[in-house]
Design an enzyme around this catalytic site. Structure first.
Site, mmCIF file in Angstrom:
data_model
loop_
_atom_site.group_PDB
_atom_site.id
_atom_site.type_symbol
_atom_site.label_atom_id
_atom_site.label_comp_id
_atom_site.label_asym_id
_atom_site.label_seq_id
_atom_site.Cartn_x
_atom_site.Cartn_y
_atom_site.Cartn_z
ATOM 1 N N SER A 27 0.832 -1.209 0.000
ATOM 2 C CA SER A 27 0.000 0.000 0.000
ATOM 3 C C SER A 27 0.868 1.262 0.000
ATOM 4 O O SER A 27 1.921 1.321 0.644
ATOM 5 C CB SER A 27 -0.880 0.003 1.252
ATOM 6 O OG SER A 27 -1.504 1.254 1.388
ATOM 7 N N LYS A 78 -13.625 -3.878 3.687
ATOM 8 C CA LYS A 78 -14.397 -2.626 3.623
ATOM 9 C C LYS A 78 -15.862 -2.780 4.040
ATOM 10 O O LYS A 78 -16.475 -1.821 4.494
ATOM 11 C CB LYS A 78 -14.328 -2.034 2.211
ATOM 12 C CG LYS A 78 -13.013 -1.346 1.914
ATOM 13 C CD LYS A 78 -13.082 -0.596 0.594
ATOM 14 C CE LYS A 78 -11.779 0.138 0.336
ATOM 15 N NZ LYS A 78 -11.842 1.039 -0.814
ATOM 16 N N ASN A 99 -13.926 3.003 4.365
ATOM 17 C CA ASN A 99 -12.490 2.966 4.054
ATOM 18 C C ASN A 99 -11.663 3.738 5.079
ATOM 19 O O ASN A 99 -10.438 3.724 5.005
ATOM 20 C CB ASN A 99 -12.211 3.493 2.641
ATOM 21 C CG ASN A 99 -12.221 4.995 2.585
ATOM 22 O OD1 ASN A 99 -13.011 5.639 3.285
ATOM 23 N ND2 ASN A 99 -11.367 5.579 1.783
ATOM 24 N N ASP A 115 -13.886 7.509 -0.340
ATOM 25 C CA ASP A 115 -13.591 7.152 -1.731
ATOM 26 C C ASP A 115 -14.394 8.005 -2.726
ATOM 27 O O ASP A 115 -13.871 8.394 -3.776
ATOM 28 C CB ASP A 115 -13.897 5.671 -1.998
ATOM 29 C CG ASP A 115 -12.874 4.745 -1.349
ATOM 30 O OD1 ASP A 115 -11.711 5.167 -1.186
ATOM 31 O OD2 ASP A 115 -13.243 3.615 -1.014
ATOM 32 N N ALA A 142 -18.952 -3.125 -11.762
ATOM 33 C CA ALA A 142 -19.940 -3.001 -10.678
ATOM 34 C C ALA A 142 -19.365 -3.612 -9.399
ATOM 35 O O ALA A 142 -20.069 -4.255 -8.631
ATOM 36 C CB ALA A 142 -21.250 -3.676 -11.069
ATOM 37 N N GLY A 144 -16.552 -3.066 -5.896
ATOM 38 C CA GLY A 144 -16.540 -2.198 -4.714
ATOM 39 C C GLY A 144 -16.373 -0.725 -5.056
ATOM 40 O O GLY A 144 -17.034 0.140 -4.470
ATOM 41 N N ILE A 231 -9.790 4.726 -13.154
ATOM 42 C CA ILE A 231 -9.385 4.775 -11.742
ATOM 43 C C ILE A 231 -8.146 3.914 -11.464
ATOM 44 O O ILE A 231 -7.599 3.948 -10.374
ATOM 45 C CB ILE A 231 -10.536 4.395 -10.777
ATOM 46 C CG1 ILE A 231 -10.906 2.916 -10.879
ATOM 47 C CG2 ILE A 231 -11.742 5.286 -10.996
ATOM 48 C CD1 ILE A 231 -11.771 2.445 -9.711
ATOM 49 N N TYR A 233 -4.269 3.156 -11.479
ATOM 50 C CA TYR A 233 -3.110 4.057 -11.512
ATOM 51 C C TYR A 233 -1.796 3.332 -11.765
ATOM 52 O O TYR A 233 -0.735 3.942 -11.753
ATOM 53 C CB TYR A 233 -3.036 4.908 -10.240
ATOM 54 C CG TYR A 233 -2.913 4.135 -8.956
ATOM 55 C CD1 TYR A 233 -4.025 3.942 -8.148
ATOM 56 C CD2 TYR A 233 -1.696 3.623 -8.547
ATOM 57 C CE1 TYR A 233 -3.924 3.250 -6.962
ATOM 58 C CE2 TYR A 233 -1.577 2.935 -7.360
ATOM 59 C CZ TYR A 233 -2.702 2.750 -6.575
ATOM 60 O OH TYR A 233 -2.597 2.059 -5.394
HETATM 61 P P1 ATR Z 1 -13.092 -3.117 -7.156
HETATM 62 O O1 ATR Z 1 -13.289 -3.313 -5.694
HETATM 63 O O2 ATR Z 1 -11.826 -2.419 -7.524
HETATM 64 O O3 ATR Z 1 -14.265 -2.509 -7.840
HETATM 65 P P2 ATR Z 1 -13.785 -5.803 -7.834
HETATM 66 O O4 ATR Z 1 -14.841 -5.720 -6.816
HETATM 67 O O5 ATR Z 1 -12.899 -6.996 -7.852
HETATM 68 O O6 ATR Z 1 -12.825 -4.575 -7.771
HETATM 69 O O7 ATR Z 1 -14.456 -5.622 -9.267
HETATM 70 C C1 ATR Z 1 -13.776 -5.830 -10.448
HETATM 71 C C2 ATR Z 1 -14.644 -5.385 -11.613
HETATM 72 O O8 ATR Z 1 -13.917 -5.647 -12.824
HETATM 73 C C3 ATR Z 1 -15.947 -6.138 -11.700
HETATM 74 O O9 ATR Z 1 -16.944 -5.267 -12.187
HETATM 75 C C4 ATR Z 1 -15.623 -7.230 -12.742
HETATM 76 O O10 ATR Z 1 -16.723 -7.727 -13.458
HETATM 77 P P3 ATR Z 1 -17.574 -8.974 -12.887
HETATM 78 O O11 ATR Z 1 -18.513 -8.408 -11.875
HETATM 79 O O12 ATR Z 1 -18.275 -9.528 -14.073
HETATM 80 O O13 ATR Z 1 -16.582 -9.937 -12.303
HETATM 81 C C5 ATR Z 1 -14.723 -6.463 -13.683
HETATM 82 N N1 ATR Z 1 -13.905 -7.377 -14.474
HETATM 83 C C6 ATR Z 1 -12.852 -8.118 -14.051
HETATM 84 N N2 ATR Z 1 -12.375 -8.866 -15.065
HETATM 85 C C7 ATR Z 1 -13.149 -8.602 -16.161
HETATM 86 C C8 ATR Z 1 -13.165 -9.046 -17.532
HETATM 87 N N3 ATR Z 1 -12.257 -9.936 -17.976
HETATM 88 N N4 ATR Z 1 -14.097 -8.535 -18.371
HETATM 89 C C9 ATR Z 1 -15.001 -7.641 -17.935
HETATM 90 N N5 ATR Z 1 -15.050 -7.165 -16.639
HETATM 91 C C10 ATR Z 1 -14.136 -7.640 -15.774
#
Ligand code: ATR
Length: 298
Positions: A27, A78, A99, A115, A142, A144, A231, A233
């Site tokens: 982190s 979280k 957070n 956030d 969709a 976190g 988002i 980085y």
């Molecule tokens: P965060 O907390 O950063 O939002 P997360 O909860 O792991 O991370 O969410 C990752 C997001 O990337 C999700 O919306 C995921 O889609 P799914 O809900 O279908 O899993 C999306 N994501 C990850 N890999 C993907 C892929 N290969 N194609 C499309 N969306 C993807």
């Protein structure tokens, strides 16, 4: 530092601050907060503490007992931290995730979510003329992060938000939880159909992050003058942003979201808003890109 180390510390100088998560070692938050403590002349420290999900309750109690007065919370805690908080501020309640936690002298935890603030502030800093009213956003993802982004945009009175997620049921669930007519889910396969109306495109998926598959996204139909915000980085200039920049769209990079959520947390704990100099921003960019490895958003 692991939880066991905290429990065994005999002379830990209180008060102190931390980020808890699993994993958390990479982190950037300790660097950010300790730099600001130095510049604001606050004699304290801030550590990254790895806490397993099964140890969350005892870990948080140990922190409070040792004199911790606040901590940031990252994946995967979280949401599970919420029942441990005696109080929640409005953002945390509405987003359903915490957070930032402050601990008062009685050991009571108050949960915040900074956030949404970080997301909006970063947009306002990098695109000063952006007006939210009458604007339509498309958010990819969709998970976190999306919930906080939706909350932030609604607070700014954006007109409409579309959520496109590979797993549509997750977007539908999020929309139902938010319960605002302005937010609607769309099929991932139909993500290009709305582009002509989109003023703000946000990548909140993990696609395009170092070590993850690329985000292949065709900007051909995106509304002229639109803003593209990633988002992620690491890398700072993702393929999506580079492509958007080449096509003349406004671009917003992701590191500032991390920085401004931290700035707000610092203000909650210490009552002062630290300055962010260009030199500091550059140093952080360098750390995020190379000297520290992180897929972590805290
Ligand atoms: P965060 O907390 O950063 O939002 P997360 O909860 O792991 O991370 O969410 C990752 C997001 O990337 C999700 O919306 C995921 O889609 P799914 O809900 O279908 O899993 C999306 N994501 C990850 N890999 C993907 C892929 N290969 N194609 C499309 N969306 C993807």
């Amino acid at each position: 530092m692991a939880l066991a180390d905290i429990k065994s510390l005999q002379n830990f100088d209180a008060p102190f601050y931390a980020v808890i998560g699993h994993p958390v070692a990479h982190s950037l938050s300790p660097f950010i907060h300790e730099s600001w403590m130095t510049s604001c002349n606050i004699k304290s420290r801030y550590s990254a503490i790895d806490i397993l999900p099964a140890d969350l309750k005892s870990g948080v109690r140990a922190l409070a007992d040792k004199g911790c007065r606040g901590f940031n919370v990252t994946v995967p805690h979280k949401e599970t931290i919420i029942p441990l908080c005696g109080k929640l501020d409005e953002s945390a309640r509405k987003i359903g995730a915490v957070n930032t936690v402050s601990i008062d002298e009685n050991g009571t935890l108050t949960g915040f979510n900074t956030d949404a603030f970080g997301f909006i502030r970063n947009l306002q800093v990098q695109h000063k003329d952006f007006q939210f009213a009458d604007k339509t956003a498309l958010i990819l993802g969709a998970g976190g992060a999306t919930k906080a982004i939706v909350h932030g945009l609604l607070q700014q009175n954006i007109r409409a938000i579309y959520l496109a997620n590979r797993t549509k049921s997750k977007a539908e669930k999020l929309v139902a939880e938010v319960g605002e007519a302005a937010v609607s889910p769309i099929d991932w396969e139909r993500r290009y159909d709305v582009l002509a109306d989109i003023d703000l495109l946000v990548n909140a998926t993990t696609l395009g992050m170092e070590g993850q598959p690329p985000l292949c996204f065709d900007l051909g139909r995106l509304k002229k003058g639109a803003t593209v915000y990633d988002i992620i980085y690491k890398p700072l200039m993702t393929d999506l942003l580079q492509n958007a920049k080449d096509k003349g769209f406004h671009v917003v990079t992701g590191l500032g979201m991390l920085l401004y959520q931290a700035q707000k947390a610092f203000e909650i704990w210490h009552g002062v808003r630290p300055d962010i100099s260009d030199e500091f921003m550059l140093e952080l960019e360098n750390m995020a890109q190379g000297h520290k490895k992180t897929g972590d958003k805290a």
